[in-house]
Design a protein around this motif. Structure first.
Motif, PDB file in Angstrom:
ATOM      1  N   GLN A  83       0.835  -1.207   0.000  1.00 53.25           N
ATOM      2  CA  GLN A  83       0.000   0.000   0.000  1.00 53.25           C
ATOM      3  C   GLN A  83       0.864   1.250   0.000  1.00 53.25           C
ATOM      4  O   GLN A  83       0.574   2.220  -0.681  1.00 53.25           O
ATOM      5  N   GLU A  99       2.020   1.979  -3.412  1.00 54.11           N
ATOM      6  CA  GLU A  99       0.933   2.595  -4.196  1.00 54.11           C
ATOM      7  C   GLU A  99       0.842   4.086  -3.894  1.00 54.11           C
ATOM      8  O   GLU A  99       0.703   4.910  -4.801  1.00 54.11           O
ATOM      9  N   GLU A 133       1.423   7.212  -6.344  1.00 46.69           N
ATOM     10  CA  GLU A 133       0.397   8.250  -6.491  1.00 46.69           C
ATOM     11  C   GLU A 133       0.998   9.634  -6.245  1.00 46.69           C
ATOM     12  O   GLU A 133       0.738  10.574  -6.992  1.00 46.69           O
TER      13      GLU A 133
END
Length: 185
Positions: A172, A175, A179
């Protein structure tokens, strides 16, 4: 070095700054934050912090100035009685305010850290870990909401990454780093 790598370094650096920046940031506005919060005069705090975020988004403030402003506001409020109730009321009165959700996220993150304590993990009880997780999940909800309210959610993402490290969320976190690289390019 590629631009994406520089952005990754910047986001990680901000996350690390947030981990190690627990000193009180004193200035004359600190007392006014506490007074406004206690008197439930949220409009002034909200305007000040949302203006700071807007100045950051437009380039008039850098990431450190923006983070310091939010952290100063939070640390000055941290000693307030009924802080959870007051921050919840601010969020109810200003549901679309980046500042209200960000400050509440900082509050829950802080409470999670207090629940976990500072001992080695081998000396930390399951209850402490569960308490940390409970507050971190609340903080994640607030930061997730906050990041939807701004074009440059650096403070939200860096805090989410920081808590994700504490929770062991490597995929996560990657990610979120990706982003951030896309958003801040």
């Amino acid at each position: 070095m590629k631009s994406a790598n520089l952005n990754t370094i910047a986001v990680v650096a901000m996350a690390l700054i947030l981990v190690f920046n627990n000193s009180e940031l004193a200035n004359a506005e600190a007392d006014s934050h506490v007074a406004a919060l206690q008197q439930q005069k949220f409009a002034g705090i909200d305007l000040q912090l949302n203006t700071l975020q807007a100045d950051y988004e437009s380039g008039r403030k850098n990431d450190r100035e923006m983070a310091d402003g939010f952290l100063e506001a939070f640390y000055s409020m941290e000693s307030s009685d009924n802080l959870d109730t007051l921050l919840a009321e601010w969020g109810r009165k200003y549901p679309s305010a980046y500042a209200a959700h960000t400050i509440r996220g900082l509050y829950f993150k802080s409470e999670g850290g207090k629940s976990r304590g500072t001992e080695y993990i081998s000396e930390t009880s399951e209850d402490q870990i569960e308490g940390m997780e409970k507050y971190f999940f609340k903080a994640m909800d607030e930061f997730q909401h906050a990041r939807e309210l701004t074009a440059k959610p650096l403070l939200s993402l860096s805090n989410m990454i920081n808590m994700g490290c504490g929770l062991g969320w490597r995929p996560q976190n990657l990610e979120w780093l990706n982003e951030a690289n896309l958003e801040f390019n």
